[in-house]
Design a protein around this motif. Structure first.
Motif, PDB file in Angstrom:
ATOM      1  N   PHE A  27       1.135   4.004   1.058  1.00 37.80           N
ATOM      2  CA  PHE A  27      -0.186   4.304   1.609  1.00 37.80           C
ATOM      3  C   PHE A  27       0.021   5.294   2.747  1.00 37.80           C
ATOM      4  CE2 PHE A  27      -3.667   3.750   4.584  1.00 37.80           C
ATOM      5  CZ  PHE A  27      -4.771   3.696   3.770  1.00 37.80           C
ATOM      6  N   VAL A  28      -0.575   6.484   2.620  1.00 43.95           N
ATOM      7  CA  VAL A  28      -0.380   7.539   3.614  1.00 43.95           C
ATOM      8  C   VAL A  28      -1.708   7.826   4.299  1.00 43.95           C
ATOM      9  CG1 VAL A  28       0.494   9.849   4.053  1.00 43.95           C
ATOM     10  CG2 VAL A  28       1.395   8.542   2.120  1.00 43.95           C
ATOM     11  N   GLN A  29      -1.726   7.702   5.623  1.00 46.29           N
ATOM     12  CA  GLN A  29      -2.921   7.971   6.408  1.00 46.29           C
ATOM     13  C   GLN A  29      -2.847   9.372   6.989  1.00 46.29           C
ATOM     14  OE1 GLN A  29      -5.651   6.062   6.738  1.00 46.29           O
ATOM     15  NE2 GLN A  29      -6.666   7.533   8.080  1.00 46.29           N
ATOM     16  N   VAL A  30      -3.836  10.215   6.662  1.00 45.83           N
ATOM     17  CA  VAL A  30      -3.896  11.562   7.232  1.00 45.83           C
ATOM     18  C   VAL A  30      -5.126  11.755   8.123  1.00 45.83           C
ATOM     19  CG1 VAL A  30      -2.558  12.548   5.345  1.00 45.83           C
ATOM     20  CG2 VAL A  30      -5.046  12.596   5.222  1.00 45.83           C
ATOM     21  N   GLY A  31      -6.185  10.971   7.900  1.00 45.13           N
ATOM     22  CA  GLY A  31      -7.335  11.024   8.793  1.00 45.13           C
ATOM     23  C   GLY A  31      -6.991  10.347  10.106  1.00 45.13           C
ATOM     24  N   LEU A  32      -7.496  10.883  11.222  1.00 52.46           N
ATOM     25  CA  LEU A  32      -7.159  10.350  12.549  1.00 52.46           C
ATOM     26  C   LEU A  32      -8.421   9.871  13.261  1.00 52.46           C
ATOM     27  CD1 LEU A  32      -5.083   9.829  14.744  1.00 52.46           C
ATOM     28  CD2 LEU A  32      -5.347  12.201  15.494  1.00 52.46           C
ATOM     29  N   PRO A  33      -8.686   8.548  13.222  1.00 52.44           N
ATOM     30  CA  PRO A  33      -9.868   8.021  13.925  1.00 52.44           C
ATOM     31  C   PRO A  33      -9.756   8.217  15.432  1.00 52.44           C
ATOM     32  CG  PRO A  33      -8.985   6.414  12.353  1.00 52.44           C
ATOM     33  CD  PRO A  33      -7.968   7.509  12.494  1.00 52.44           C
ATOM     34  N   GLU A  34     -10.897   8.312  16.076  1.00 54.46           N
ATOM     35  CA  GLU A  34     -10.898   8.430  17.532  1.00 54.46           C
ATOM     36  C   GLU A  34     -10.630   7.083  18.196  1.00 54.46           C
ATOM     37  OE1 GLU A  34     -14.469  10.318  18.891  1.00 54.46           O
ATOM     38  OE2 GLU A  34     -14.078  12.179  17.803  1.00 54.46           O
ATOM     39  N   GLU A  35     -10.910   6.000  17.484  1.00 49.32           N
ATOM     40  CA  GLU A  35     -10.683   4.658  18.012  1.00 49.32           C
ATOM     41  C   GLU A  35      -9.483   4.029  17.310  1.00 49.32           C
ATOM     42  OE1 GLU A  35     -12.335   3.469  20.535  1.00 49.32           O
ATOM     43  OE2 GLU A  35     -13.688   5.200  20.627  1.00 49.32           O
ATOM     44  N   PRO A  36      -8.782   3.096  17.993  1.00 51.97           N
ATOM     45  CA  PRO A  36      -7.651   2.423  17.342  1.00 51.97           C
ATOM     46  C   PRO A  36      -8.107   1.602  16.143  1.00 51.97           C
ATOM     47  CG  PRO A  36      -7.637   2.065  19.723  1.00 51.97           C
ATOM     48  CD  PRO A  36      -8.961   2.670  19.387  1.00 51.97           C
ATOM     49  N   ILE A  37      -7.276   1.572  15.120  1.00 48.85           N
ATOM     50  CA  ILE A  37      -7.538   0.703  13.979  1.00 48.85           C
ATOM     51  C   ILE A  37      -7.124  -0.715  14.359  1.00 48.85           C
ATOM     52  CG2 ILE A  37      -6.837   0.189  11.595  1.00 48.85           C
ATOM     53  CD1 ILE A  37      -6.507   3.173  11.166  1.00 48.85           C
ATOM     54  N   PRO A  38      -7.964  -1.726  14.078  1.00 42.21           N
ATOM     55  CA  PRO A  38      -7.607  -3.108  14.422  1.00 42.21           C
ATOM     56  C   PRO A  38      -6.250  -3.489  13.831  1.00 42.21           C
ATOM     57  CG  PRO A  38      -9.894  -2.974  13.730  1.00 42.21           C
ATOM     58  CD  PRO A  38      -9.287  -1.632  13.453  1.00 42.21           C
ATOM     59  N   HIS A  39      -5.544  -4.377  14.533  1.00 40.82           N
ATOM     60  CA  HIS A  39      -4.199  -4.756  14.090  1.00 40.82           C
ATOM     61  C   HIS A  39      -4.271  -5.516  12.771  1.00 40.82           C
ATOM     62  CE1 HIS A  39      -5.361  -8.723  15.654  1.00 40.82           C
ATOM     63  NE2 HIS A  39      -4.365  -9.200  14.941  1.00 40.82           N
ATOM     64  N   PHE A  40      -3.188  -5.510  12.072  1.00 39.29           N
ATOM     65  CA  PHE A  40      -3.114  -6.259  10.827  1.00 39.29           C
ATOM     66  C   PHE A  40      -1.716  -6.854  10.717  1.00 39.29           C
ATOM     67  CE2 PHE A  40      -0.454  -3.372   8.376  1.00 39.29           C
ATOM     68  CZ  PHE A  40      -0.638  -2.169   9.029  1.00 39.29           C
ATOM     69  N   PRO A  41      -1.561  -7.933   9.970  1.00 37.83           N
ATOM     70  CA  PRO A  41      -0.255  -8.583   9.862  1.00 37.83           C
ATOM     71  C   PRO A  41       0.717  -7.760   9.023  1.00 37.83           C
ATOM     72  CG  PRO A  41      -1.847  -9.652   8.423  1.00 37.83           C
ATOM     73  CD  PRO A  41      -2.613  -8.667   9.250  1.00 37.83           C
ATOM     74  N   PHE A  42       2.014  -7.943   9.286  1.00 34.71           N
ATOM     75  CA  PHE A  42       3.044  -7.249   8.533  1.00 34.71           C
ATOM     76  C   PHE A  42       3.299  -7.868   7.162  1.00 34.71           C
ATOM     77  CE2 PHE A  42       4.439  -5.688  12.754  1.00 34.71           C
ATOM     78  CZ  PHE A  42       4.487  -4.337  12.459  1.00 34.71           C
ATOM     79  N   GLY A  43       2.757  -9.070   6.943  1.00 35.66           N
ATOM     80  CA  GLY A  43       3.001  -9.780   5.696  1.00 35.66           C
ATOM     81  C   GLY A  43       2.813  -8.945   4.437  1.00 35.66           C
ATOM     82  N   PRO A  44       1.670  -8.249   4.282  1.00 38.63           N
ATOM     83  CA  PRO A  44       1.449  -7.461   3.062  1.00 38.63           C
ATOM     84  C   PRO A  44       2.487  -6.359   2.855  1.00 38.63           C
ATOM     85  CG  PRO A  44      -0.621  -7.840   4.180  1.00 38.63           C
ATOM     86  CD  PRO A  44       0.455  -8.306   5.113  1.00 38.63           C
ATOM     87  N   LEU A  45       2.982  -5.773   3.942  1.00 39.52           N
ATOM     88  CA  LEU A  45       4.006  -4.750   3.807  1.00 39.52           C
ATOM     89  C   LEU A  45       5.304  -5.346   3.269  1.00 39.52           C
ATOM     90  CD1 LEU A  45       3.663  -2.717   7.153  1.00 39.52           C
ATOM     91  CD2 LEU A  45       2.664  -2.175   4.937  1.00 39.52           C
ATOM     92  N   ILE A  46       5.674  -6.497   3.822  1.00 38.17           N
ATOM     93  CA  ILE A  46       6.958  -7.106   3.482  1.00 38.17           C
ATOM     94  C   ILE A  46       6.902  -7.797   2.119  1.00 38.17           C
ATOM     95  CG2 ILE A  46       8.605  -8.895   4.181  1.00 38.17           C
ATOM     96  CD1 ILE A  46       7.690  -8.276   7.111  1.00 38.17           C
ATOM     97  N   GLN A  47       5.863  -8.600   1.916  1.00 31.89           N
ATOM     98  CA  GLN A  47       5.798  -9.399   0.693  1.00 31.89           C
ATOM     99  C   GLN A  47       5.526  -8.556  -0.548  1.00 31.89           C
ATOM    100  OE1 GLN A  47       2.825 -12.329   1.646  1.00 31.89           O
ATOM    101  NE2 GLN A  47       3.990 -13.109   3.395  1.00 31.89           N
ATOM    102  N   ASN A  48       4.844  -7.436  -0.379  1.00 34.61           N
ATOM    103  CA  ASN A  48       4.519  -6.586  -1.521  1.00 34.61           C
ATOM    104  C   ASN A  48       5.416  -5.356  -1.622  1.00 34.61           C
ATOM    105  OD1 ASN A  48       2.388  -8.306  -2.173  1.00 34.61           O
ATOM    106  ND2 ASN A  48       0.952  -7.179  -0.890  1.00 34.61           N
ATOM    107  N   ASN A  49       6.352  -5.199  -0.630  1.00 32.61           N
ATOM    108  CA  ASN A  49       7.273  -4.058  -0.644  1.00 32.61           C
ATOM    109  C   ASN A  49       6.517  -2.731  -0.744  1.00 32.61           C
ATOM    110  OD1 ASN A  49       9.586  -2.555  -2.941  1.00 32.61           O
ATOM    111  ND2 ASN A  49       9.762  -2.610  -0.720  1.00 32.61           N
ATOM    112  N   VAL A  50       5.545  -2.549   0.161  1.00 31.77           N
ATOM    113  CA  VAL A  50       4.799  -1.297   0.213  1.00 31.77           C
ATOM    114  C   VAL A  50       5.010  -0.643   1.577  1.00 31.77           C
ATOM    115  CG1 VAL A  50       3.081  -2.042  -1.462  1.00 31.77           C
ATOM    116  CG2 VAL A  50       2.662  -2.452   0.967  1.00 31.77           C
TER     117      VAL A  50
END
Length: 352
Positions: free
Chosen positions: A272-295
């Motif tokens: 998943f590649v983010q190229v758009g840059l919001p002016e506000e921070p994106i809310p935090h999210f857990p690392f679980g989906p990255l690790i468990q799904n190997n993405v």
């Protein structure tokens, strides 16, 4: 033209985004023998222009002249410039300088946008302290190393938005796997997103889908070469789509992105590649989906000089056409208001 006074539409403060650009003179960067002056004929209107005019990404250094999708003809060139001639039609994108030194890891590895000495085409400073100014102007002065010849078969109005909007999505698509056999998703169908569909298809991806809040742009998606659209505001919208995508490029610049839903669409090993840059921070999210799904969650800024050249040549070869609406530069203040209102389909291009 004057050696040290150019004419452009200048933003004087954060209210300039409200249609208050002023036509006046400005002093371009200090001339060096590595530079070119160009007579500007076209300049695309990018969301970055609006973010900068209103100081959305932090305080801008007013006065500013925005615009970094620039096409024009060379009217002056420095003694060190060998690859361009007077009268050449050239383009300048969002970056106008990097050190290009052999011992610079970034510049020597095809990663000039990440050079620590990079200078953006507007609202940035060169080493001598002079300011960079963009393309909402009649003339421009830029280091020749970041000016690119435009293929003859590409019209100026079509080529202009490629120099930022196009390369911003082309680079991650090429680097991260938009190729035969791949299923690619593009989040957000606008100035950047429509290029995402065009280039994913041009690079040979098997399937290309848009991901948007609704299906209102479905006909446009298919006309651009996409296979369909997923609507993220529909209930259970990911059902049937989990682990289907090899690569998703997000052009959205709003902070309320449903990133966990997007990640669920990726196959193991997907990106998943983010190229758009919001002016506000994106809310935090857990690392679980990255690790468990190997993405992977990746950011990407612009593209290298070689990628820009490759993109322009591919566009000429495969007749990739930006969806543009030409507007006179004299009408720039109304164009800014229309852009802010989301009326562009999908890129306004100012012309002199």
């Amino acid at each position: 033209m004057s050696a040290d006074q150019f004419t452009g539409w200048v933003g004087l403060d954060a209210k300039s985004v409200e249609g208050n650009l002023v036509k006046t003179t400005f002093t371009p960067k200090t001339w060096t023998e590595d530079d070119i002056d160009i007579k500007i004929s076209h300049c695309g209107v990018c969301a970055s222009d609006l973010h900068t005019l209103r100081s959305g990404w932090g305080p801008s250094d007013y006065p500013v002249v925005v615009g970094h999708e620039i096409i024009g003809t060379v009217t002056r060139k420095g003694a060190n410039v060998k690859h361009l001639e007077l009268g050449d039609r050239v383009g300048v994108g969002a970056q106008s300088y990097s050190c290009l030194k052999d011992d610079c890891y970034e510049c020597s590895h095809d990663n000039e946008p990440y050079c620590s000495e990079r200078v953006f085409t507007y609202d940035s400073k060169f080493a001598d302290g002079s300011t960079s100014y963009g393309g909402y102007a009649l003339e421009g002065r830029y280091p020749a190393s970041f000016a690119f010849k435009i293929p003859e078969t590409l019209s100026s109005e079509v080529a202009a938005p490629m120099l930022c909007g196009g390369i911003t999505v082309y680079s991650p698509l090429k680097r991260y796997g938009a190729k035969p056999g791949a299923t690619v998703g593009i989040v957000g169908i606008g100035g950047l997103g429509h290029f995402g569909i065009l280039y994913a298809r041009a690079l040979g991806a098997d399937k290309v889908y848009a991901i948007s809040r609704s299906k209102a742009k479905e006909n446009d998606v298919k006309a651009l070469g996409g296979d369909g659209i997923l609507a993220s505001k529909e209930e259970n919208w990911t059902q049937g789509w989990t682990r289907k995508f090899d690569l998703i490029v997000s052009t959205a610049n709003n902070a309320d992105l449903p990133i966990l839903d997007y990640l669920s669409l990726l196959k193991p090993g997907g990106k998943f590649v983010q190229v758009g840059l919001p002016e506000e921070p994106i809310p935090h999210f857990p690392f679980g989906p990255l690790i468990q799904n190997n993405v992977s969650l990746i950011g990407s800024l612009l593209g290298s000089r070689s990628e820009i050249t490759e993109m322009l040549n591919l566009s000429a070869e495969k007749s990739v056409k930006s969806w543009v609406e030409p507007r006179p530069l004299d009408d720039v203040n109304q164009v800014i208001l229309d852009m802010e209102a989301g009326k562009a389909r999908y890129r306004y291009v100012l012309y002199n």
